[in-house]
Each structure stands twice: as structure tokens, then as C-alpha cells.
Motif scaffolding. Structure first.
Motif, mmCIF file in Angstrom:
data_model
loop_
_atom_site.group_PDB
_atom_site.id
_atom_site.type_symbol
_atom_site.label_atom_id
_atom_site.label_comp_id
_atom_site.label_asym_id
_atom_site.label_seq_id
_atom_site.Cartn_x
_atom_site.Cartn_y
_atom_site.Cartn_z
ATOM 1 N N ALA A 211 0.839 -1.203 0.000
ATOM 2 C CA ALA A 211 0.000 0.000 0.000
ATOM 3 C C ALA A 211 0.873 1.252 0.000
ATOM 4 C CB ALA A 211 -0.923 -0.023 1.215
ATOM 5 N N GLY A 212 1.818 1.290 0.950
ATOM 6 C CA GLY A 212 2.719 2.446 1.018
ATOM 7 C C GLY A 212 3.567 2.587 -0.234
ATOM 8 N N ASN A 213 4.004 1.454 -0.769
ATOM 9 C CA ASN A 213 4.787 1.488 -2.016
ATOM 10 C C ASN A 213 3.996 2.172 -3.130
ATOM 11 O OD1 ASN A 213 7.076 0.231 -1.172
ATOM 12 N ND2 ASN A 213 6.666 -1.731 -2.169
ATOM 13 N N ALA A 214 2.721 1.790 -3.241
ATOM 14 C CA ALA A 214 1.886 2.347 -4.316
ATOM 15 C C ALA A 214 1.669 3.840 -4.102
ATOM 16 C CB ALA A 214 0.545 1.607 -4.367
ATOM 17 N N VAL A 215 1.504 4.246 -2.846
ATOM 18 C CA VAL A 215 1.337 5.679 -2.555
ATOM 19 C C VAL A 215 2.602 6.434 -2.938
ATOM 20 C CG1 VAL A 215 1.187 7.351 -0.654
ATOM 21 C CG2 VAL A 215 -0.438 5.454 -0.787
ATOM 22 N N ARG A 216 3.762 5.929 -2.486
ATOM 23 C CA ARG A 216 5.016 6.639 -2.780
ATOM 24 C C ARG A 216 5.249 6.739 -4.289
ATOM 25 N NH1 ARG A 216 6.260 4.353 2.219
ATOM 26 N NH2 ARG A 216 6.663 2.294 1.375
ATOM 27 N N ALA A 217 4.968 5.653 -5.005
ATOM 28 C CA ALA A 217 5.178 5.673 -6.460
ATOM 29 C C ALA A 217 4.254 6.689 -7.122
ATOM 30 C CB ALA A 217 4.934 4.277 -7.036
ATOM 31 N N SER A 218 2.973 6.710 -6.715
ATOM 32 C CA SER A 218 2.065 7.605 -7.421
ATOM 33 C C SER A 218 2.288 9.062 -7.038
ATOM 34 C CB SER A 218 0.599 7.193 -7.270
ATOM 35 O OG SER A 218 0.363 6.712 -6.013
ATOM 36 N N VAL A 219 2.734 9.313 -5.814
ATOM 37 C CA VAL A 219 3.045 10.700 -5.441
ATOM 38 C C VAL A 219 4.223 11.204 -6.283
ATOM 39 C CG1 VAL A 219 3.955 12.167 -3.576
ATOM 40 C CG2 VAL A 219 2.081 10.563 -3.112
ATOM 41 N N ARG A 220 5.252 10.366 -6.420
ATOM 42 C CA ARG A 220 6.403 10.777 -7.240
ATOM 43 C C ARG A 220 5.971 11.027 -8.681
ATOM 44 N NH1 ARG A 220 11.087 6.609 -6.919
ATOM 45 N NH2 ARG A 220 11.992 8.171 -8.292
ATOM 46 N N MET A 221 5.158 10.129 -9.212
ATOM 47 C CA MET A 221 4.689 10.270 -10.598
ATOM 48 C C MET A 221 3.850 11.537 -10.763
ATOM 49 S SD MET A 221 5.794 7.842 -12.600
ATOM 50 C CE MET A 221 4.624 7.601 -13.936
ATOM 51 N N ALA A 222 2.960 11.785 -9.786
ATOM 52 C CA ALA A 222 2.080 12.968 -9.883
ATOM 53 C C ALA A 222 2.889 14.255 -9.876
ATOM 54 C CB ALA A 222 1.076 12.956 -8.738
ATOM 55 N N ARG A 223 3.974 14.256 -9.115
ATOM 56 C CA ARG A 223 4.784 15.489 -9.034
ATOM 57 C C ARG A 223 5.402 15.844 -10.371
ATOM 58 N NH1 ARG A 223 6.722 14.186 -2.912
ATOM 59 N NH2 ARG A 223 5.132 15.502 -1.962
ATOM 60 N N THR A 224 5.551 14.875 -11.233
ATOM 61 C CA THR A 224 6.118 15.164 -12.553
ATOM 62 C C THR A 224 5.038 15.252 -13.633
ATOM 63 O OG1 THR A 224 8.172 14.083 -11.929
ATOM 64 C CG2 THR A 224 7.795 14.369 -14.271
ATOM 65 N N PHE A 225 3.982 14.457 -13.506
ATOM 66 C CA PHE A 225 3.057 14.329 -14.642
ATOM 67 C C PHE A 225 1.622 14.795 -14.397
ATOM 68 C CE2 PHE A 225 6.345 11.128 -15.582
ATOM 69 C CZ PHE A 225 6.715 11.584 -16.838
ATOM 70 N N THR A 226 1.328 15.447 -13.285
ATOM 71 C CA THR A 226 -0.061 15.887 -13.059
ATOM 72 C C THR A 226 -0.499 16.836 -14.167
ATOM 73 O OG1 THR A 226 0.199 15.662 -10.709
ATOM 74 C CG2 THR A 226 -1.601 17.056 -11.437
ATOM 75 N N PRO A 227 -1.645 16.567 -14.788
ATOM 76 C CA PRO A 227 -2.080 17.432 -15.885
ATOM 77 C C PRO A 227 -2.274 18.887 -15.456
ATOM 78 C CG PRO A 227 -3.392 15.455 -15.802
ATOM 79 C CD PRO A 227 -2.554 15.454 -14.560
ATOM 80 N N ALA A 228 -2.073 19.780 -16.419
ATOM 81 C CA ALA A 228 -2.107 21.208 -16.124
ATOM 82 C C ALA A 228 -3.431 21.659 -15.528
ATOM 83 C CB ALA A 228 -1.810 21.989 -17.389
ATOM 84 N N GLU A 229 -4.560 21.090 -15.999
ATOM 85 C CA GLU A 229 -5.848 21.625 -15.531
ATOM 86 C C GLU A 229 -6.033 21.399 -14.037
ATOM 87 O OE1 GLU A 229 -7.553 18.080 -17.942
ATOM 88 O OE2 GLU A 229 -5.597 18.980 -17.643
ATOM 89 N N ALA A 230 -5.474 20.294 -13.514
ATOM 90 C CA ALA A 230 -5.588 20.045 -12.079
ATOM 91 C C ALA A 230 -4.774 21.082 -11.309
ATOM 92 C CB ALA A 230 -5.092 18.646 -11.752
ATOM 93 N N GLU A 231 -3.612 21.445 -11.836
ATOM 94 C CA GLU A 231 -2.779 22.451 -11.172
ATOM 95 C C GLU A 231 -3.396 23.829 -11.294
ATOM 96 O OE1 GLU A 231 1.241 22.413 -12.343
ATOM 97 O OE2 GLU A 231 1.652 20.598 -11.212
ATOM 98 N N ASP A 232 -3.917 24.124 -12.524
ATOM 99 C CA ASP A 232 -4.526 25.437 -12.749
ATOM 100 C C ASP A 232 -5.639 25.686 -11.758
ATOM 101 O OD1 ASP A 232 -4.225 25.357 -16.369
ATOM 102 O OD2 ASP A 232 -2.821 25.887 -14.776
ATOM 103 N N ASP A 233 -6.396 24.629 -11.482
ATOM 104 C CA ASP A 233 -7.517 24.702 -10.564
ATOM 105 C C ASP A 233 -7.064 25.266 -9.208
ATOM 106 O OD1 ASP A 233 -10.303 23.812 -10.620
ATOM 107 O OD2 ASP A 233 -9.705 22.737 -8.788
ATOM 108 N N ASP A 234 -5.876 24.823 -8.797
ATOM 109 C CA ASP A 234 -5.282 25.265 -7.541
ATOM 110 C C ASP A 234 -4.942 26.745 -7.547
ATOM 111 O OD1 ASP A 234 -5.054 23.405 -5.675
ATOM 112 O OD2 ASP A 234 -2.924 22.928 -5.989
#
Ligand SMILES: Nc1c(NC[C@H](O)[C@H](O)[C@H](O)CO)[nH]c(=O)[nH]c1=O
Ligand SMILES: CC(=O)[C@@H](O)COP(=O)(O)O
Length: 236
Positions: A211-234
């Protein structure tokens, strides 16, 4: 990859939202902005609660990792190559949705807690949790979470037990293909915190840390590849 799977991936690529790739690249570029650089390289110690970890997993160690390519004798060989580790140098907050299978409720309670601790350690938050009867129900929830502009990534937690037929294998490979297809379609990571298929209860017990492995992997991935519209929203 068999022909059917290849065709499925080809279709997914053809129907992916237009312009997504450009947004992904823009988002990756944004990752190196001043805002992100400010929080770079902070590391919190990782909890070591469970015996079993993926062998050689970088996320699972607090020790300083030495990479062969960075050793002085190797530098010349790699002088013209851009080498990065996804998500490194960013502590950008990441908002996660977690989908959990009720089928093995006791084990999943522990996996969810492992996911929560990992998220906290990584500077991420679990903003939404949805329990589903089992792994077969997860695809619709994953799609729904990826469509949510307030979430940057989704993690699926589950255990596909060893049965006496190929039912579990079928469930595992069907889910994996759909999850990765949705990941490519929405450009947001889907973390695979699934034990099995084919795992005995004893094997599952030792693998709660998936579970923790999957969280760490997806957090790292999101930090590089989160789509712009999700960030723009922020930033609005
Ligand atoms: N046997 C496992 C299941 N089975 C349940 C299915 O996922 C599904 O809920 C049912 O077929 C109704 O659609 N789920 C798991 O996650 N793990 C198993 O080992
Ligand atoms: C993996 C499963 O769903 C399992 O419980 C089903 O067992 P079987 O393969 O004997 O039908």
C-alpha cells in the motif's frame, strides 16, 4: 503483449483527450518552477513496520543510495544523457484518492493505514477514500477519481487471493490493463497497491507495505506528470 491487449492500448491512445500530451509536458516543466524548488529535497524518515518489501526498492530505504551512473568512473559514459528520477527534487503537495476492496476488510484496514502513513511522510494527503466490494468494482471508481480535478492521483488497494481456478488471475490482469489504460487516458497516475493474484493469506500478511509502495510511487509520478488543468484549478 498479445494482439487483443495491443489493440486495446492502441484504441486507448487514439481516444485519449487531445492536447493531453502537451499539458503533461507543461506540467512537468512547471515542476521545476521556483515554487517547487523551494521545497526540494526534504526527506522524512520512512516507517519500517512490515517485514516484506519489494527487493531493492529505492523508496524503502532511508540510506543514501549510490547510483552506478553517478560514480566518478562512470560520469564520462553518461555525460551526454539527461538522467532523472521521477518526482525527485519536489515536495509539491499531492492529493490522492484511494479505492479499497472490502473483500478482505481486515487486511485492507491495515493497508489503508499504511497508505495514510506513506502519504503523510511524502507530503501528500488522502482526500477521498472509496470502498468497493472487490477489485472488479475498482475500474469505475478509478475513472471517477481521475476525472475529479481536486485529485492528482489515485491508488488502488486490494488483495486477490489464491483460488482454485483462474478467476483471480483473470481479475488481476483485467484490472491492471484497465487501470493503466485509464492512467494514460487521464494523464494522472494510478498506484497499484494490489497483493496477488495468487497470494496466500500468509503471503498477503507480509505484503501490507505494498500500500505504502503504491502511494510513494504515485506521489512521485504525480509530481512530474499531473495534468495542467488540475494544477490550474489550484492557482485560480
Ligand atoms: N475473490 C476476490 C474478489 N472477488 C470479488 C470481486 O472483485 C467482485 O466483487 C465480484 O465478482 C462481484 O463483481 N475481489 C478481490 O478484490 N479479491 C479477491 O480475492
Ligand atoms: C481469487 C478468487 O476470487 C477466489 O476466491 C475464487 O476462488 P476460485 O478460483 O476457487 O473460484
Amino acid at each position: 503483449m498479445d494482439r487483443g491487449t495491443a489493440t486495446m492500448f492502441a484504441r486507448a491512445r487514439a481516444t485519449a483527450r487531445p492536447g493531453h500530451r502537451a499539458r503533461t509536458v507543461r506540467a512537468a516543466a512547471k515542476g521545476s518552477s521556483e515554487k517547487k524548488r523551494g521545497r526540494a529535497n526534504e526527506r522524512a524518515p520512512l516507517p519500517r513496520e512490515y517485514a516484506h518489501h519489494a527487493p531493492g526498492s529505492v523508496q524503502e530505504t532511508d540510506d543514501v543510495v549510490r547510483w552506478g551512473y553517478a560514480e566518478p568512473e562512470a560520469r564520462e559514459k553518461w555525460a551526454n544523457t539527461v538522467i532523472t528520477h521521477v518526482g525527485d527534487g519536489s515536495r509539491e503537495p499531492v492529493r490522492l484518492g484511494v479505492c479499497v476492496g472490502e473483500f478482505h476488510n481486515k487486511l485492507m484496514d491495515r493497508m489503508l493505514e499504511d497508505a495514510r502513513v506513506a502519504a503523510e511522510t511524502m507530503g501528500a494527503t488522502i482526500d477521498r477514500v472509496m470502498w468497493v466490494p472487490g477489485t472488479y468494482e475498482a475500474p469505475l471508481v478509478v475513472e471517477n477519481m481521475l476525472q475529479d480535478p481536486t485529485l492528482d492521483a489515485c491508488v488502488v488497494l486490494g488483495y486477490i487471493e489464491k483460488g482454485s481456478t483462474l478467476h483471480g488471475q483473470e481479475m488481476g490482469s483485467t484490472f491492471s490493463i484497465i487501470a493503466k489504460q485509464l492512467e494514460l487516458e487521464y494523464g494522472k497516475p494510478v498506484g497499484m497497491g494490489i497483493i496477488g493474484p495468487g497470494a496466500t493469506a500468509e503471503q498477503a500478511e507480509e505484503r501490507v507495505a505494498y500500500a505504502g509502495n503504491a502511494v510513494r510511487a504515485s506521489v512521485r509520478m504525480a509530481r512530474t506528470f499531473t495534468p495542467a488543468e488540475a494544477e490550474d484549478d489550484d492557482e485560480r
